[in-house]
Each structure stands twice: as C-alpha cells, then as structure tokens.
Design a protein around this motif. Structure first.
Motif, PDB file in Angstrom:
ATOM      1  N   LEU A 600       0.753  -1.243  -0.143  1.00 16.69           N
ATOM      2  CA  LEU A 600       0.159   0.013  -0.076  1.00 16.69           C
ATOM      3  C   LEU A 600       0.800   1.190  -0.032  1.00 16.69           C
ATOM      4  N   ILE A 601       1.703   1.374   0.600  1.00 17.15           N
ATOM      5  CA  ILE A 601       2.571   2.442   0.916  1.00 17.15           C
ATOM      6  C   ILE A 601       3.386   2.692  -0.243  1.00 17.15           C
ATOM      7  N   LEU A 602       4.076   1.565  -0.761  1.00 17.20           N
ATOM      8  CA  LEU A 602       4.822   1.906  -2.172  1.00 17.20           C
ATOM      9  C   LEU A 602       3.579   2.222  -3.106  1.00 17.20           C
ATOM     10  N   LEU A 626      -2.367  10.336   2.981  1.00 13.95           N
ATOM     11  CA  LEU A 626      -2.719   9.066   3.212  1.00 13.95           C
ATOM     12  C   LEU A 626      -1.597   7.985   3.475  1.00 13.95           C
ATOM     13  N   ILE A 627      -0.588   8.413   3.063  1.00 19.16           N
ATOM     14  CA  ILE A 627       0.765   7.612   3.493  1.00 19.16           C
ATOM     15  C   ILE A 627       1.033   7.585   4.867  1.00 19.16           C
ATOM     16  N   ILE A 628       0.929   9.051   5.428  1.00 19.23           N
ATOM     17  CA  ILE A 628       0.960   9.003   7.032  1.00 19.23           C
ATOM     18  C   ILE A 628      -0.115   8.063   7.748  1.00 19.23           C
ATOM     19  N   CYS A 629      -1.387   8.220   7.392  1.00 16.60           N
ATOM     20  CA  CYS A 629      -2.270   7.516   7.853  1.00 16.60           C
ATOM     21  C   CYS A 629      -2.039   6.092   7.833  1.00 16.60           C
ATOM     22  N   THR A 630      -1.664   5.510   6.416  1.00 17.65           N
ATOM     23  CA  THR A 630      -1.326   3.927   6.448  1.00 17.65           C
ATOM     24  C   THR A 630      -0.294   3.527   7.494  1.00 17.65           C
ATOM     25  N   ALA A 631       0.847   4.535   7.511  1.00 15.21           N
ATOM     26  CA  ALA A 631       1.924   4.079   8.544  1.00 15.21           C
ATOM     27  C   ALA A 631       1.542   4.104   9.591  1.00 15.21           C
TER      28      ALA A 631
END
Length: 747
Positions: A600-602, A626-631
């Motif tokens: 997902l992050i990639l 979105l990247i921050i929330c996924t992490a």
C-alpha cells in the motif's frame, strides 16, 4: 509487449488450465491414485469401496462444489489454524481486489484510455494506452485516480484490521483448545556452560535444582543427531555379550539419571576378571551430549517466567525459550553451539545477497525475450526472429514460463538457508524460509524485472544516483511493465494452480512405482502444505494488484480470477491431500499484514510521484496524508495485536494452571511430560534436512498402515463429501496433531 502477444499467452494458459482441471476430475476417481489425491482423508480413515461405474471416466466439477460448501470448522479440523489463516489471506485478497476491480475498471480504465496523453509517433503500444501514462499532464482526471487510491487504501486497512483482530482471537483460543500441550510446561535451554568436572546432564540438573527447586521437575539432555540410535544398538550388543559371558561375570545395574527421558533408569556396566576397565553406557552418553536440554516445570506460568528471564550475567549462557511441540522440534539444529548462530546468520545473509545478484542474469534474459524489438539494433540477427509468425509466443508466453521455471529453485534453497541459520523447530524454519522467499520475490520478480526491462528499452542508459531518482524511475516505468506481469499471473497463477491440483510428481512417481516397478508398498505418503511457497505467491500477486490498480488496472481481472480459483483449489487440497504435522498457530498473518502495508505505501508513494510528474501538484500533495495514515495504522496494529503473536499471556497461563490444579489434571499432565519429548522416537526419520524428507515421515495413525490393494474402487466424490463422516470438532485436537507419548528404555 503488444495485445496479440498477451492474447497468445492467455490462450495458452487457459488451455493448459482447463485441460489440467478436466484431467484431475478424472484421475481423482481412479483407485490407483487414491493416495495421491486423498492422503488427508486416508489419514483419518475415511474411505469406502464402490463398484465400477461410467462416471469414473467423465470429467466433473463436483470437487468445486464440495470445496465451496466446506466451513471454516471443516478446514480447521483438517488443516489446523495455519490452513485457516492462509485461506483468510486469500479471502482478504478476493475482497479487496473485487472492490479495486469494480472501481478501476469502470472509472480509472476509461479515463486512461481517453486521456490522449501519448502523441502520435511515440514509442508506445496499444497496451500503454490503457495505463496512466496516456493521461495528459495537468489533467483534472488525475483526481479520479487519487480518489480511487483513497477508497482502496481505506478498504484495505479496514479489512486488515478485522482480519488481524479475528486471527489474534483464534490464536488465543488455540491455547484453550490444546490445554495439555507439553510445550506449555517445557523450556528449551541452550548455551549450557562446559565443565571438565561434570557433564552437561549433571550441570543442568544442578543449576535448575538450585535456582528453581520449587518448580523444576526434571530435564532431558539433547544428544548429537544419530547418537541415540547408536546407543540403542550398543545396548543391544551389550545384551548379547551379557548372555554369552561366563558365569563369573555379572551385570550390575548402575542407577543414574537417564538423559533420554529425564527420569532415573538403569544403565549397565559389564564387570569381570577379564575386563581391564569397565565400559559404562553413561560414558557414551556424556561423549554425545550437546549443550542443549529440555527442562520440565510444574506449571505453565513457571515455564513462561523461565523462558523470558535472563538466567546468567553472561547472556550467551543458559539461554532459555519456550520449547516447540514434540513433533515440531528440529533436533539436528539443537546441537549447534549457541555462540556460533550469529556467524551462521551472517553467512546466510551474505549467501542470500549473492544469490539475488546472480539471479539478475535470468531476470535480464527474461526481459530480453519480451523486448526483442529493442535489441535488434545491437543484435541484427534478431530481426529474422521478430519477423516470424511465432514472435507472439516468444514475447508473450515464453518469458513468464522461463521465469517460473527458474523460480522453482528458490523455495528449496531458502529452506536450506533457514536450516543453516539454526532454527530449532520445523515451523520456525518454514516461516523463516517464507520470509526469505517473500523478500526474494519482491526484489527479483518485481523490482528487478521493472529495472532490467527498462534498462533494455533504453539500451543501458538507465542511471540511478539517489533514492529520489529510483522512486521517480519506478513511477515512470511500472505502468510499462503491466503486460509482462499479466502474463506472469496467468502462467505462475492460473497454470500453477492446475499443477498444484494435479500433483504431477506424486502422480507420475506413484504410477511408475506401482505399474512399472510392480511394488506393493506405497510410493506416496501424506505431505505437508508448502506455506513458504504458496503464501509468498499470494502476497506477491497482492503487491502487483496494489501497485497496478490505478496505474494499469487491466491486470486486476486476471488477479481476481486467480484468487477465486486459489480459494477453491487450496480448500480442496487442505481437506484431501495435505497432512498436518506441526503448527505455527497463525504466525503467517503478521507477515501477510506487513507485506500488504508495504504494498500500500509503495503504491501511494509511486502514485504521488507520478501525479507530480503529470504536473498535478494538488493530487500529489493529497497522497502525503494517506501515506502517514497508513503508516500510523500499521503502528497501531503492531502495538495492539502483534504482541499476542510473539508472547503468551501470563494471566491465561495462571488461570489454566489453577483450573487444572482444582480438577486434579495438573499432576497427570506433569507426570507425562518426561515421556513426551523422546528423541529416539521423534528424530528417527530425520535423516535429511530437506523438506521432501520431512514430508514423508510418520505413518498416519488411522488407516495409513492398511493396504489398499483390497480397495476395488474408491468413489472420489464421496471421499470429498462431508456427509459421509464429519471432521473432528474444531474444539478438540485433530488426532494427528497431538501425538501419543511413548517411553523407550534401554534394556
């Protein structure tokens, strides 16, 4: 790769898959193949005789219906919690990519096709028009891609949370399903200090009697592999000597603590006037002792505390951990000195890197097949090949087939690497191999193919000087490799499932063994499920699905077809073919969770960079939250659920100890502990570290020793039916998961 080459690959793989599925539905009904396709059923004694009928030779899809109707309780009864977790990974993939397929097919794909971003005369194919590369720079349509990415990411995280929660609950329930497991009361001790005065056996007894006198019961020292069997042979020779020596000589019992079972038993020494020195069995035992032992305690809580405590000021001595289950112990590696494990791990790490670098050669060769047209200037003779009628076969089907063949050597090699690392249990070894195979697949199948293919397109002018350049390059090049990965999904996925169903190695070997060599014994025995191969394939396809969902969404229908058929095929194999010998209690799920988060992050990073390259700064900036929330979601799951997969709860252990003590069962469990870990019985078949030898050991308990020569016809459809004999209740241990303890004494 153009559309004709893709269609050629699709036609080849569809033909192979349909043919294999039809052939399987016929072969599974033949009595000669019953051990190939119903090893799990035979292990549970569920077979019956039938008369000859015409339906045996007609293809049918009844096995699909039986697989679909099976419940999760049926899967657990046949394959245990690991099988349930693996199928949950497949179900998760079906759900998320069904959502992605609907969104991207009806929203993203039309926008890509009508984007008009590629000018006439550019070096592009018809497949490139279906990717995000065809969207014009600065187009407002890129907001549709960004919105779709948000929806897919939100759905994926939601599904991951509920799956993680349910599997963690199942893992906790596993403790109550098997309350009498010997591993709950047993601690594995390594790094026992050497002493010239006393043996390892005596050192362990003295240490734990001194520091854990109230909870320590007994211990069992570990012997060098093959030493126990040699001692039994020596005892037999000694018995023969004792029965033939003159009456003057006698055999005195020498009462000592036996290293085999941790209890006191009789060893022997021959005394007589002719003997210059006495030969004692205990001397042989001491020579073959390893610096490892299994220590038994009176309660689960005591074993838990000891396993998580540093026993000495030197952390390399008296190293403790909870012991694996008796059938899960990998006895060969217990004799590896603990202070040498770090050298082994570094050596394996270096060997893995070297192998990954060397594998770039076949990867580059595969990409060269897909891009013959780009190599014509450097190699003029290829122009004759590219003009042939079979060029679509070479550029479409052949590259994915060659890559799949090369990849067959990876799982066995990674299993060997995991063995050399010193894993003390088979389940740990297989999970370690799974991690290695997954990393290898992500790098050599995904990144290496993208970079090498682009390097060939640009004829060696591909340069990367920083991580930012690599990220920008991936964003530009990933969509152009979509067609190759479509063919790889069909070849490794669709055709791979048909070969998994057919079991060609066992089928051909069994036919040669029975029909050509005319052997009466069985060639095929129940085999264990190759999680290190199948889990990595599912997660690799998940990486492809996430990274291509908005960049080249045409790959999603191919992936969804694979996951749907995988759900049916693996359920059928787990219920009918694969035998359960040991469990990891669902430890594959954290690996699947981490791989999904990485994918997902990639995807989000690549999409954000690509939006920036398309001069849509607002869409590019929107991917940062979105990247921050996924992490952050990943951190939350690790703090909330991951500790349940690494440790055991002291509260649960204490409550179970109290319940057993009140009911009087605790004393019975404790008395049976020393006989559970019988090295002679458990390691008799471990003559090879390879997984193939591991899969062939242990005759099954019910019906496996009965000959099938009196079985005229086996109705395969009735074998796979659930109405004949219901599987064991999921609340009780399957009979083959909890071995009966046996005691072997030297006489």
């Amino acid at each position: 790769m153009d559309i004709p080459a893709l269609l050629t690959s699709a036609g080849m793989n569809i033909g192979i898959s349909v043919g294999m599925f039809s052939l399987y539905s016929i072969l599974r009904k033949q009595p000669l193949n019953v051990r190939v396709y119903f090893g799990q059923r035979i292990a549970q004694g569920r077979t019956r005789n039938e008369n000859l009928c015409f339906e045996r030779f007609v293809p049918s899809a009844s096995w699909i219906l039986k697989s679909w109707e099976a419940t999760e309780e049926d899967i657990f009864a046949c394959g245990g919690i690991d099988a349930v977790v693996f199928l949950r990974i497949v179900v998760f993939s079906i759900r998320i990519f069904a959502i992605a397929t609907i969104l991207c097919t009806f929203l993203v794909l039309p926008l890509n096709y009508f984007g008009q971003g590629m000018q006439q005369g550019e070096d592009s194919t018809a497949m490139d028009l279906l990717t995000i590369g065809n969207v014009r720079e600065g187009s407002r349509w890129l907001w549709a891609h960004c919105l779709t990415l948000y929806v897919i990411s939100a759905c994926a995280c939601t599904l991951l949370y509920f799956e993680y929660k349910n599997i963690a609950r199942m893992r906790m329930e596993q403790v109550h399903r098997f309350p009498t497991r010997p591993s709950n009361f047993t601690v594995l001790v390594r790094g026992i200090p050497w002493s010239s005065v006393e043996s390892y056996n005596e050192s362990v007894g003295k240490f734990f009697s001194n520091y854990y006198a109230s909870s320590y019961i007994s211990h069992q020292i570990v012997y060098r592999f093959g030493a126990v069997q040699q001692l039994m042979e020596d005892a037999e020779k000694m018995y023969k000597v004792m029965t033939t020596v003159p009456g003057k000589q006698c055999c005195e019992p020498n009462v000592n603590r036996c290293g085999l079972c941790g209890a006191r038993s009789n060893s022997f020494k021959i005394v007589g006037p002719e003997s210059g020195a006495t030969r004692n069995v205990d001397d042989q035992l001491r020579e073959k002792e390893c610096e490892a032992a299994l220590v038994f305690f009176r309660s689960r809580y005591d074993a838990l505390v000891v396993s998580h405590t540093i026993q000495s000021a030197d952390p390399m001595l008296w190293v403790t951990q909870l012991a694996p289950e008796p059938r899960d112990v990998f006895w060969q590696n217990l004799c590896v000195p603990y202070n040498l494990l770090w050298i082994r791990k570094i050596s394996v790490f270096i060997a893995s890197i070297v192998f990954s670098v060397l594998f770039l050669l076949p990867t580059t060769f595969v990409q060269g097949l897909t891009k013959i047209q780009h190599l014509q200037n450097a190699f003029p003779f290829l122009r004759q090949v590219s003009d042939r009628s079979y060029i679509n076969l070479i550029t479409g089907y052949l590259p994915s087939l060659v890559l799949t063949v090369f990849l067959t050597v990876v799982p066995p090699l990674m299993m060997l690497f995991s063995t050399l690392e010193g894993a003390v249990s088979r389940s740990t070894r297989k999970r370690s191999a799974c991690v290695k195979v997954l990393i290898f697949m992500f790098w050599n199948v995904y990144f290496s193919n993208i970079l090498s293919g682009s390097w060939i397109e640009r004829m060696g002018k591909l340069t990367v000087t920083s991580p930012k350049d690599l990220a920008t390059l991936l964003a530009e090049l990933i969509p152009r490799q979509a067609s190759f990965f479509m063919t790889y999904v069909m070849t490794s996925g669709w055709s791979g499932l048909s070969f998994e169903l057919l079991q060609p190695v066992g089928l051909i070997g069994n036919w040669l063994f029975k029909c050509v060599l005319m052997k009466e014994e069985d060639f095929v025995r129940p085999v264990t499920f190759s999680y290190h191969t199948e889990v990595t394939r599912v997660l690799l396809f998940g990486l492809l699905g996430f990274t291509f969902c908005i960049l080249a969404p045409l790959i999603l229908p191919f992936l969804l077809v694979y996951f749907c058929f995988a759900f049916l095929v693996y359920r059928n194999q787990i219920m009918n073919v694969y035998f359960v010998k040991y469990q990891t209690d669902g430890s594959y799920w954290p690996l699947a969770h981490n791989a999904t988060i990485f994918s997902l992050i990639l995807t989000q990073v690549v999409a954000g960079i690509l939006f920036g390259m398309k001069k849509s700064s607002s869409a590019s900036t929107s991917t940062i939250p979105l990247i921050i929330c996924t992490a952050l979601f990943n951190v939350f799951c690790k703090n909330r659920f991951l500790p349940l997969f690494k440790n055991r709860a002291a509260q649960v252990a204490i409550e179970m100890d109290r319940d057993d003590e009140r009911s009087g069962k605790l004393q019975e469990i404790v008395e049976e502990l020393p006989s559970a870990y019988n090295q002679f019985e458990l390691c008799g078949d471990q003559t090879q570290p390879q997984e193939e030898e591991e899969e062939e050991e242990e005759k099954t308990k019910k019906g496996s020793d009965e000959s099938l020569k009196d079985l005229e016809i086996v109705n395969a459809d009735s074998l796979s039916g659930e109405q004949e004999q219901a599987p064991a209740s999921p609340t009780s241990a399957p009979p083959h998961l909890e071995p009966e303890p046996k005691i072997v004494s030297i006489k």
